[in-house]
Design a protein around this motif. Structure first.
Motif, PDB file in Angstrom:
ATOM      1  N   GLY A 151      10.419   4.066   7.112  1.00 11.03           N
ATOM      2  CA  GLY A 151      11.658   3.661   6.458  1.00 11.03           C
ATOM      3  C   GLY A 151      11.647   2.239   5.977  1.00 11.03           C
ATOM      4  O   GLY A 151      12.495   1.849   5.158  1.00 11.03           O
ATOM      5  N   ASP A 152      10.690   1.442   6.457  1.00 16.68           N
ATOM      6  CA  ASP A 152      10.611   0.030   6.081  1.00 16.68           C
ATOM      7  C   ASP A 152       9.292  -0.318   5.408  1.00 16.68           C
ATOM      8  O   ASP A 152       8.981  -1.502   5.225  1.00 16.68           O
ATOM      9  CB  ASP A 152      10.781  -0.859   7.321  1.00 16.68           C
ATOM     10  CG  ASP A 152      12.158  -0.732   7.940  1.00 16.68           C
ATOM     11  OD1 ASP A 152      13.129  -0.580   7.173  1.00 16.68           O
ATOM     12  OD2 ASP A 152      12.256  -0.773   9.178  1.00 16.68           O
ATOM     13  N   GLU A 164      16.842   3.295  -4.555  1.00 15.98           N
ATOM     14  CA  GLU A 164      16.803   3.636  -3.132  1.00 15.98           C
ATOM     15  C   GLU A 164      16.146   4.996  -2.919  1.00 15.98           C
ATOM     16  O   GLU A 164      15.356   5.181  -1.987  1.00 15.98           O
ATOM     17  CB  GLU A 164      18.225   3.639  -2.568  1.00 15.98           C
ATOM     18  CG  GLU A 164      18.289   3.916  -1.075  1.00 15.98           C
ATOM     19  CD  GLU A 164      19.713   3.851  -0.536  1.00 15.98           C
ATOM     20  OE1 GLU A 164      19.881   3.897   0.693  1.00 15.98           O
ATOM     21  OE2 GLU A 164      20.661   3.763  -1.359  1.00 15.98           O
ATOM     22  N   GLN A 165      16.447   5.968  -3.794  1.00 16.34           N
ATOM     23  CA  GLN A 165      15.836   7.288  -3.675  1.00 16.34           C
ATOM     24  C   GLN A 165      14.342   7.250  -3.993  1.00 16.34           C
ATOM     25  O   GLN A 165      13.548   7.952  -3.362  1.00 16.34           O
ATOM     26  CB  GLN A 165      16.548   8.280  -4.596  1.00 16.34           C
ATOM     27  CG  GLN A 165      17.932   8.694  -4.106  1.00 16.34           C
ATOM     28  CD  GLN A 165      18.637   9.596  -5.109  1.00 16.34           C
ATOM     29  OE1 GLN A 165      18.689   9.292  -6.305  1.00 16.34           O
ATOM     30  NE2 GLN A 165      19.174  10.705  -4.623  1.00 16.34           N
ATOM     31  N   ILE A 166      13.954   6.436  -4.960  1.00 15.49           N
ATOM     32  CA  ILE A 166      12.525   6.311  -5.261  1.00 15.49           C
ATOM     33  C   ILE A 166      11.787   5.737  -4.057  1.00 15.49           C
ATOM     34  O   ILE A 166      10.685   6.195  -3.712  1.00 15.49           O
ATOM     35  CB  ILE A 166      12.309   5.440  -6.514  1.00 15.49           C
ATOM     36  CG1 ILE A 166      12.832   6.177  -7.755  1.00 15.49           C
ATOM     37  CG2 ILE A 166      10.834   5.087  -6.683  1.00 15.49           C
ATOM     38  CD1 ILE A 166      12.790   5.351  -9.021  1.00 15.49           C
ATOM     39  N   ALA A 167      12.380   4.745  -3.399  1.00 13.10           N
ATOM     40  CA  ALA A 167      11.764   4.201  -2.186  1.00 13.10           C
ATOM     41  C   ALA A 167      11.643   5.287  -1.121  1.00 13.10           C
ATOM     42  O   ALA A 167      10.630   5.357  -0.404  1.00 13.10           O
ATOM     43  CB  ALA A 167      12.585   3.026  -1.666  1.00 13.10           C
ATOM     44  N   GLU A 172       8.156   9.235   1.823  1.00 12.44           N
ATOM     45  CA  GLU A 172       7.830  10.622   2.173  1.00 12.44           C
ATOM     46  C   GLU A 172       6.359  10.964   1.961  1.00 12.44           C
ATOM     47  O   GLU A 172       5.912  12.047   2.344  1.00 12.44           O
ATOM     48  CB  GLU A 172       8.735  11.574   1.388  1.00 12.44           C
ATOM     49  CG  GLU A 172      10.160  11.572   1.905  1.00 12.44           C
ATOM     50  CD  GLU A 172      11.172  12.189   0.939  1.00 12.44           C
ATOM     51  OE1 GLU A 172      12.349  12.317   1.326  1.00 12.44           O
ATOM     52  OE2 GLU A 172      10.784  12.523  -0.203  1.00 12.44           O
ATOM     53  N   GLN A 173       5.597  10.015   1.356  1.00 12.75           N
ATOM     54  CA  GLN A 173       4.150  10.217   1.288  1.00 12.75           C
ATOM     55  C   GLN A 173       3.560  10.294   2.698  1.00 12.75           C
ATOM     56  O   GLN A 173       2.573  10.995   2.927  1.00 12.75           O
ATOM     57  CB  GLN A 173       3.487   9.091   0.487  1.00 12.75           C
ATOM     58  CG  GLN A 173       3.896   9.090  -0.986  1.00 12.75           C
ATOM     59  CD  GLN A 173       3.303   7.917  -1.746  1.00 12.75           C
ATOM     60  OE1 GLN A 173       2.517   8.100  -2.663  1.00 12.75           O
ATOM     61  NE2 GLN A 173       3.677   6.702  -1.371  1.00 12.75           N
ATOM     62  N   TRP A 174       4.136   9.550   3.644  1.00 11.34           N
ATOM     63  CA  TRP A 174       3.769   9.695   5.047  1.00 11.34           C
ATOM     64  C   TRP A 174       4.439  10.973   5.545  1.00 11.34           C
ATOM     65  O   TRP A 174       5.658  11.045   5.669  1.00 11.34           O
ATOM     66  CB  TRP A 174       4.227   8.485   5.848  1.00 11.34           C
ATOM     67  CG  TRP A 174       3.395   7.258   5.620  1.00 11.34           C
ATOM     68  CD1 TRP A 174       2.337   6.844   6.365  1.00 11.34           C
ATOM     69  CD2 TRP A 174       3.559   6.264   4.583  1.00 11.34           C
ATOM     70  NE1 TRP A 174       1.816   5.669   5.860  1.00 11.34           N
ATOM     71  CE2 TRP A 174       2.543   5.284   4.769  1.00 11.34           C
ATOM     72  CE3 TRP A 174       4.454   6.112   3.521  1.00 11.34           C
ATOM     73  CZ2 TRP A 174       2.409   4.180   3.935  1.00 11.34           C
ATOM     74  CZ3 TRP A 174       4.317   5.023   2.685  1.00 11.34           C
ATOM     75  CH2 TRP A 174       3.303   4.060   2.900  1.00 11.34           C
ATOM     76  N   GLN A 175       3.655  11.996   5.805  1.00 18.06           N
ATOM     77  CA  GLN A 175       4.180  13.321   6.101  1.00 18.06           C
ATOM     78  C   GLN A 175       4.724  13.418   7.526  1.00 18.06           C
ATOM     79  O   GLN A 175       4.410  12.579   8.385  1.00 18.06           O
ATOM     80  CB  GLN A 175       3.080  14.355   5.887  1.00 18.06           C
ATOM     81  CG  GLN A 175       2.664  14.480   4.417  1.00 18.06           C
ATOM     82  CD  GLN A 175       3.652  15.273   3.602  1.00 18.06           C
ATOM     83  OE1 GLN A 175       3.773  16.486   3.738  1.00 18.06           O
ATOM     84  NE2 GLN A 175       4.392  14.583   2.742  1.00 18.06           N
TER      85      GLN A 175
END
Length: 667
Positions: free
Chosen positions: A481-482, A442-445, A450-453
Motif C-alpha cells: 500500500g505504500d 489514486e486508483q492507478i497507484a 496489485e502487481q504484488w499478488q
C-alpha cells in the motif's frame, strides 16, 4: 530406424513392465498437463508435438494394457497459431486420436467462458452445428459450482474398472480461476477450495467402491524443488497438507513445472506404501508422467506405486524421442497447412526483436514479474488503437503474451525483419477486446500495487506492460500500500485526484489476474476492437514496430533520508530488461534539481526470482548544501535513455555549535 531405436530407449528409461503376481493387477496412469495446443514439434522449446506423443502413449500402453491416459488441464487455450486459428479443433482432434480418457479442466479451458466449454468443446462434434468441438474425453471439475444453487457445474468424478480393481479420478482446477480468465465468462460460477472439493469427491468414490483414487488438479508447485511443493505457505503445499489419506496420487499442473515427488502421508504409516506420488509433466508435451499401481485383487489394497517422468525430447537432441504416429501426423500436417495460408500474410516490419522477460537459466517468458520490451510495445499499440476514446495510458498483463515477437529474423538475423499474421497471433491468442475507462491517480497507484499478488499465489508478482510516456518510481522495501512513490505521464506528476483515461484488455477490465481496481473504473467503453486486430492495424498504418529500451519503472530506496550537506545512499533497481541481447546501461546518471550527483555503475545480472529488481545500482553521495525543500530527483541511463523522476524533500541540516559554548535555554 534411428527414431524407432530412440523410442525403445525411452521406454527402457520409463518404469519397466513387470509381471504382476497372481491375484494382483497392475495399472498404469499416464499424465500430461498444460499442453496448450502445442501440436507441432518444437526443437527450440523441446516439445515433442502431438504425433510423437501419440506414439509414446501407444508404446507405453502396449507394455501395460490396463492404462488410463489422463490430464491435469490447460489442454487448449493460449495455443500456438496452428491450433489457435481453428479454435483449438486440431488439439481436440489429436487428443481424441490418442484416446485421452479423462482430464481436469484448467483455467484456460474457460478462456472463452463456461458456455463455450460445455456447449462447444465438451459437446459432440457436428459438422454443421458444432464444427469446432467434440472432445471425447471426460472433463472433470469437482470444485466448479453454480453460484446460485451450489450445484456442480461439471462432472466431478470418473471411474475406470480393470478386472476386480476400480480406479477413480477426481478433477479440480485452481480456485484462482476467476482472476485468471475474463470474470464475465465465469460470473455464474464459483470455484471452491481444491482440497475441500477433492476430499468430498474422494468420499463419494469410496462409497462407489473405488480401490485407487487419483486427483487430477490444475494447481501446481511454484518450483521443481520438493521443499516448495510441500510448503504450506503456498496454495499448492497447503492443498497437499489438507488432502484426505484416501487420495492415492496427485497429478498436477498450472505452473508448468516438471517434478516427480513422493510425499509421506502420516495415516499410511504401516502400509505397504507410505508415500503419495505428487507429479507434474511440465508443459507443451515435453514429458509424460507415468504411475504404476500394483493392487491386490482380493482386498483392493495398493501393494506398490512406482513413478517416473518420461522425457519426450531429450536435451540437445535434434528430434523427439519417439517417432511420429502417422494418423496424428496427418491431422497436424493438415492444420499446419491451413494455418500457413492465413499466417503467411506479412503485416509489416520489426525494427528489432520484442522479448518477454526471463530469469537466469530460464527461457524467454520464464518470468512474468519483470518489465519486458514486448509488454510495453503491446501496451503502446493498444493506446494508439484507442486514442479516439481519449485514452492516454495502456496497461498489458504479462500472461496475455504467449510468445516473443521476433519476425523472420528470429532474434538472430538482420532487422528490420518482416512479421507475419501467424507471429502476431501467437503473441496474443485470446481475442480480448480493448476496454477504455477512467481511473484516478489514486486508483492507478492501487493498480500498480496489485502487481504484488495475494499471498500464496503461484506467481508472486505480475509486471504490467505500459505505454510510452507513462512511468513511476516505487520502493520495493516498503509495506503493501505504500510502495508506489510517484507516477508521471509525459514527465508530469499524476496526483491522487487527477483523472486519466486508460485502456486494458477485457480480461483485465473485469479484474483478471487480481487487478481488481480495473473493475472499478468509471465511464467504461468497450471499443469493440480485438487486441490482435489492433496490432494488425498498427503495423498497417505505421509500417513497423520495435523495442524501446527505456524502463518505465525504477525502484528507489533511501529518498526519505536526504539532508543537505550529509551523506546519503540510494539503492536503485529495475534498471534492466532481460531479453537476449537487449542493451543494459553501464551506468546511470543521478541528478537532484540542477545538481548532477554523478554516474553510478549498474549491475545488469539476470534475476533469479520472479520480481522486477534486476538492474541495480548503489548511489552514495553527499547531498549538496545548497539544496533544500522539494527537489526533482532524476535518473537517466547512459545507453537505454531510461529517464524517470520523482519529487524528493531535502531537509535542512541542523545547526551545530561546534563545541563553542553551551546551547541556549533552561538548564
Amino acid at each position: 530406424m534411428a527414431a524407432g531405436v530412440a523410442g525403445l530407449l525411452a521406454v527402457a528409461l520409463a518404469v519397466p513392465a513387470t509381471a504382476a503376481e497372481e491375484g494382483q493387477t497392475e495399472i498404469q496412469i499416464l499424465g500430461i498437463n498444460d499442453f496448450h495446443g502445442r501440436i507441432l514439434p518444437d526443437a527450440f522449446g523441446e516439445s515433442a508435438g502431438a504425433a510423437s506423443m501419440a506414439t509414446a502413449v501407444a508404446d507405453l500402453e502396449s507394455l501395460y494394457p490396463n492404462t488410463v491416459f489422463a490430464a491435469a488441464g490447460d489442454l487448449i487455450g493460449a495455443s500456438t497459431f496452428e491450433s489457435f486459428i481453428a479454435k483449438d479443433k486440431p488439439t481436440i482432434d489429436v487428443l481424441n486420436a490418442m484416446d485421452l480418457d479423462v482430464s481436469a479442466v484448467g483455467n484456460h479451458e474457460f478462456d472463452q467462458g463456461y458456455a463455450d466449454l460445455v456447449d462447444r468443446v465438451m459437446a459432440p462434434y457436428d459438422a454443421v452445428t458444432n464444427p469446432y468441438g467434440g472432445a471425447s474425453w471426460e472433463y472433470l471439475g469437482a470444485n466448479v459450482r453454480f453460484v446460485d444453487t451450489g450445484d456442480p457445474a461439471l462432472p466431478e468424478t470418473w471411474i475406470q474398472t480393470f478386472g476386480d480393481v476400480e480406479v477413480g479420478f477426481i478433477g479440480a482446477v485452481t480456485e484462482e480461476t476467476p482472476s485468471l480468465v475474463s470474470p464475465d465468462g465465469v460470473s455464474m460460477l464459483e470455484f471452491e477450495d481444491e482440497a475441500v472439493a477433492a476430499n468430498r469427491s474422494a468420499a463419494a468414490l469410496e462409497d462407489e467402491g473405488a480401490d485407487v483414487i487419483v486427483l487430477l488438479v490444475h494447481e501446481g508447485a511454484p518450483t521443481t524443488a520438493y521443499a516448495d511443493a510441500v510448503d504450506t505457505s503456498n496454495n499448492f503445499g497447503q492443498m497437499l497438507a489438507d488432502l484426505d489419506p484416501s487420495i492415492d496420487a496427485v497429478i498436477s499442473g498450472h505452473t508448468h513445472m516438471a517434478y516427480d515427488h513422493d510425499v509421506p502421508v502420516a495415516a499410511w504409516s504401516g502400509n505397504a506404501v507410505t508415500e503419495r506420488p505428487v507429479v507434474s509433466a511440465g508443459q507443451y508435451g515435453m514429458y509424460l508422467n507415468q504411475l504404476i499401481f500394483t493392487v491386490d485383487d482380493a482386498t483392493g489394497e495398493i501393494v506398490s506405486i512406482d513413478s517416473d517422468l518420461v522425457d519426450l525430447w531429450e536435451t540437445g537432441a535434434s528430434a523427439p524421442v519417439y517417432p511420429e504416429d502417422p494418423d496424428v501426423a496427418e491431422i497436424t500436417a493438415l492444420a499446419a497447412a491451413e494455418a500457413d495460408v492465413l499466417g503467411a500474410v506479412e503485416l509489416g516490419d520489426l525494427d528489432g526483436p520484442l522479448y518477454r522477460a526471463r530469469i537466469e537459466g530460464g527461457s524467454s517468458g520464464s518470468s512474468r514479474g519483470a518489465e519486458s520490451t514486448l509488454g510495453n510495445a503491446v501496451a503502446e499499440v493498444q493506446q494508439w488503437a484507442t486514442e479516439g476514446l481519449g485514452v492516454e495510458v495502456a496497461f498489458m498483463n504479462p500472461g496475455g503474451l504467449r510468445a516473443d515477437m521476433l519476425g523472420a529474423a528470429a532474434g538472430t538475423g538482420d532487422y528490420p525483419s518482416p512479421v507475419t499474421y501467424k507471429q502476431a497471433a501467437s503473441v496474443q491468442p485470446f481475442a480480448n477486446t480493448l476496454v477504455a475507462m477512467t481511473l484516478t491517480g489514486e486508483q492507478i497507484a492501487a493498480v500498480l500495487e496489485e502487481q504484488w499478488q495475494p499471498a500464496g499465489s503461484s506467481r508472486p508478482f505480475l509486471r504490467l506492460g505500459t505505454s510510452d510516456g507513462f512511468a513511476y518510481t516505487y520502493d520495493p522495501t516498503a509495506a503493501a500500500g505504500d510502495r508506489i512513490l510517484e507516477i508521471t505521464l509525459d514527465g508530469e506528476t499524476i496526483a491522487a485526484d487527477d483523472e486519466v483515461r486508460v485502456v486494458v484488455n477485457s480480461f483485465l477490465a473485469a479484474g483478471g489476474d487480481n487487478f481488481t481496481t480495473f473493475a472499478d473504473g468509471s465511464d467504461r467503453a468497450d471499443s469493440g476492437r480485438i487486441d490482435l486486430n489492433a496490432m494488425v492495424d498498427y503495423l498497417a498504418d505505421n509500417g513497423s514496430i520495435g523495442p524501446d529500451y527505456a524502463q518505465h519503472s525504477v525502484g528507489i530506496t533511501g529518498t526519505d533520508a536526504l539532508t543537505a550537506g550529509s551523506k546519503a545512499t540510494l539503492e536503485l533497481s529495475s534498471l534492466a530488461f532481460t531479453g537476449a541481447g537487449e542493451p543494459v546501461d553501464g551506468t546511470v546518471t543521478v541528478r537532484i534539481g540542477r545538481c548532477v550527483i554523478g554516474s553510478f555503475e549498474v549491475d545488469g545480472s539476470l534475476p533469479t526470482d520472479l520480481y522486477d529488481e534486476q538492474g541495480t545500482a548503489t548511489v552514495t553521495f553527499t547531498v549538496p548544501k545548497r539544496l533544500k525543500g522539494e527537489q526533482t530527483l532524476t535518473i537517466t541511463g547512459d545507453t537505454t535513455v531510461t529517464e524517470v523522476s520523482m519529487t524528493v524533500d531535502v531537509a535542512k541540516k541542523a545547526k551545530s555549535n561546534n563545541g563553542k559554548g553551551k546551547p541556549k535555554g533552561k538548564r
